[in-house]
Motif scaffolding. Structure first.
Motif, mmCIF file in Angstrom:
data_model
loop_
_atom_site.group_PDB
_atom_site.id
_atom_site.type_symbol
_atom_site.label_atom_id
_atom_site.label_comp_id
_atom_site.label_asym_id
_atom_site.label_seq_id
_atom_site.Cartn_x
_atom_site.Cartn_y
_atom_site.Cartn_z
ATOM 1 N N LYS A 45 0.842 -1.200 0.000
ATOM 2 C CA LYS A 45 0.000 0.000 0.000
ATOM 3 C C LYS A 45 0.878 1.252 0.000
ATOM 4 C CE LYS A 45 -4.035 1.866 2.327
ATOM 5 N NZ LYS A 45 -4.972 1.693 3.432
ATOM 6 N N ASP A 46 1.926 1.277 0.825
ATOM 7 C CA ASP A 46 2.856 2.405 0.844
ATOM 8 C C ASP A 46 3.544 2.560 -0.505
ATOM 9 O OD1 ASP A 46 3.987 1.952 4.291
ATOM 10 O OD2 ASP A 46 2.238 2.998 3.469
ATOM 11 N N TYR A 47 3.963 1.452 -1.092
ATOM 12 C CA TYR A 47 4.615 1.470 -2.402
ATOM 13 C C TYR A 47 3.675 2.048 -3.456
ATOM 14 C CZ TYR A 47 7.048 -0.308 -6.512
ATOM 15 O OH TYR A 47 7.694 -0.405 -7.707
ATOM 16 N N SER A 48 2.436 1.618 -3.428
ATOM 17 C CA SER A 48 1.437 2.118 -4.375
ATOM 18 C C SER A 48 1.223 3.622 -4.205
ATOM 19 C CB SER A 48 0.124 1.366 -4.171
ATOM 20 O OG SER A 48 -0.897 1.932 -4.951
ATOM 21 N N ASN A 50 3.360 5.783 -2.967
ATOM 22 C CA ASN A 50 4.574 6.473 -3.409
ATOM 23 C C ASN A 50 4.637 6.557 -4.930
ATOM 24 O OD1 ASN A 50 5.483 6.987 -0.826
ATOM 25 N ND2 ASN A 50 6.694 5.133 -0.715
ATOM 26 N N ILE A 51 4.256 5.488 -5.600
ATOM 27 C CA ILE A 51 4.258 5.503 -7.068
ATOM 28 C C ILE A 51 3.243 6.522 -7.577
ATOM 29 C CG2 ILE A 51 3.590 4.157 -9.096
ATOM 30 C CD1 ILE A 51 5.068 1.825 -7.949
ATOM 31 N N GLU A 52 2.093 6.600 -6.935
ATOM 32 C CA GLU A 52 1.070 7.567 -7.346
ATOM 33 C C GLU A 52 1.593 8.992 -7.171
ATOM 34 O OE1 GLU A 52 -2.920 6.610 -6.092
ATOM 35 O OE2 GLU A 52 -3.315 8.742 -5.806
ATOM 36 N N ILE A 53 2.297 9.252 -6.090
ATOM 37 C CA ILE A 53 2.877 10.580 -5.852
ATOM 38 C C ILE A 53 3.920 10.899 -6.918
ATOM 39 C CG2 ILE A 53 4.369 11.879 -4.268
ATOM 40 C CD1 ILE A 53 2.876 10.444 -1.963
ATOM 41 N N ILE A 54 4.759 9.923 -7.249
ATOM 42 C CA ILE A 54 5.795 10.130 -8.268
ATOM 43 C C ILE A 54 5.165 10.422 -9.625
ATOM 44 C CG2 ILE A 54 7.617 8.957 -9.577
ATOM 45 C CD1 ILE A 54 8.362 7.534 -6.935
ATOM 46 N N VAL A 55 4.136 9.670 -9.981
ATOM 47 C CA VAL A 55 3.464 9.892 -11.264
ATOM 48 C C VAL A 55 2.846 11.285 -11.307
ATOM 49 C CG1 VAL A 55 1.489 9.171 -12.673
ATOM 50 C CG2 VAL A 55 3.062 7.463 -11.780
ATOM 51 N N ASN A 56 2.202 11.692 -10.223
ATOM 52 C CA ASN A 56 1.612 13.039 -10.173
ATOM 53 C C ASN A 56 2.682 14.116 -10.283
ATOM 54 O OD1 ASN A 56 -0.995 12.054 -9.962
ATOM 55 N ND2 ASN A 56 -0.994 12.084 -7.734
ATOM 56 N N ASP A 57 3.812 13.912 -9.597
ATOM 57 C CA ASP A 57 4.909 14.882 -9.682
ATOM 58 C C ASP A 57 5.454 14.974 -11.108
ATOM 59 O OD1 ASP A 57 6.392 14.252 -6.392
ATOM 60 O OD2 ASP A 57 4.660 15.452 -7.004
ATOM 61 N N MET A 58 5.580 13.815 -11.772
ATOM 62 C CA MET A 58 6.074 13.825 -13.150
ATOM 63 C C MET A 58 5.096 14.547 -14.071
ATOM 64 S SD MET A 58 9.038 12.593 -13.466
ATOM 65 C CE MET A 58 9.158 12.266 -15.194
ATOM 66 N N GLU A 59 3.810 14.346 -13.864
ATOM 67 C CA GLU A 59 2.809 15.046 -14.677
ATOM 68 C C GLU A 59 2.906 16.550 -14.453
ATOM 69 O OE1 GLU A 59 -0.595 11.557 -14.874
ATOM 70 O OE2 GLU A 59 -0.948 13.316 -13.629
#
Length: 154
Positions: A45-48, A50-59
């Motif tokens: 859940k934490d990994y998921s 973190n990935i969502e945060i990274i994707v949003n930051d990249m966008e």
């Protein structure tokens, strides 16, 4: 004499005690397995997240970059090409992806370098350029030196 019924009762009590011990032992093992699965679930859940945060930051980074290149009418080479690439990203053939990524990287580097050079030519100091673009002064110095060396070679 010992009665057969008392022997059977004694054997029954022993069987109940042994069964209770085995059940508690198995319950403890199952509890350990449950705890391990629960820990894995939390990590996933934490990994998921973190990935969502990274994707949003990249966008956000891509959006800011596109706004910056559109706002700076400084003759960025290939600007329309990079817009077309981004608009068509859902229809891109997988074989062409590496070429497009390389072209986009070149466009990004060129526009970024052009912006730094343009600001330098207007008379801004390297410190002012770094503050304006939210970049480090060393990065600005290196890019300007590389640009100067590239122009001297040509």
């Amino acid at each position: 004499m010992v009665n057969i019924s008392s022997i059977l009762i004694l054997i029954g009590i022993l069987v109940v005690i042994i069964s209770t011990i085995v059940i508690f032992k198995n319950n403890k093992e199952y509890q350990n397995i449950y705890d391990e699965v629960n820990i894995m679930y939390k990590k996933i859940k934490d990994y998921s997240n973190n990935i969502e945060i990274i994707v949003n930051d990249m966008e956000d980074i891509v959006d800011k970059f596109l706004l910056m290149t559109e706002a700076n009418n400084v003759g960025v080479k290939g600007r329309n090409k990079s817009k077309d690439i981004i608009k068509q990203k859902s229809t891109i053939d997988i074989k062409d992806t590496s070429n497009i990524v390389q072209e986009k990287e070149l466009d990004v580097e060129t526009s970024y370098e052009n912006e730094i050079v343009r600001l330098h030519e207007i008379g801004l100091t390297n410190e002012e350029i770094a503050k304006t673009l939210n970049k480090g002064i060393r990065e600005i110095n290196i890019i300007l030196k590389m640009h100067t060396m590239k122009n001297n070679v040509n």
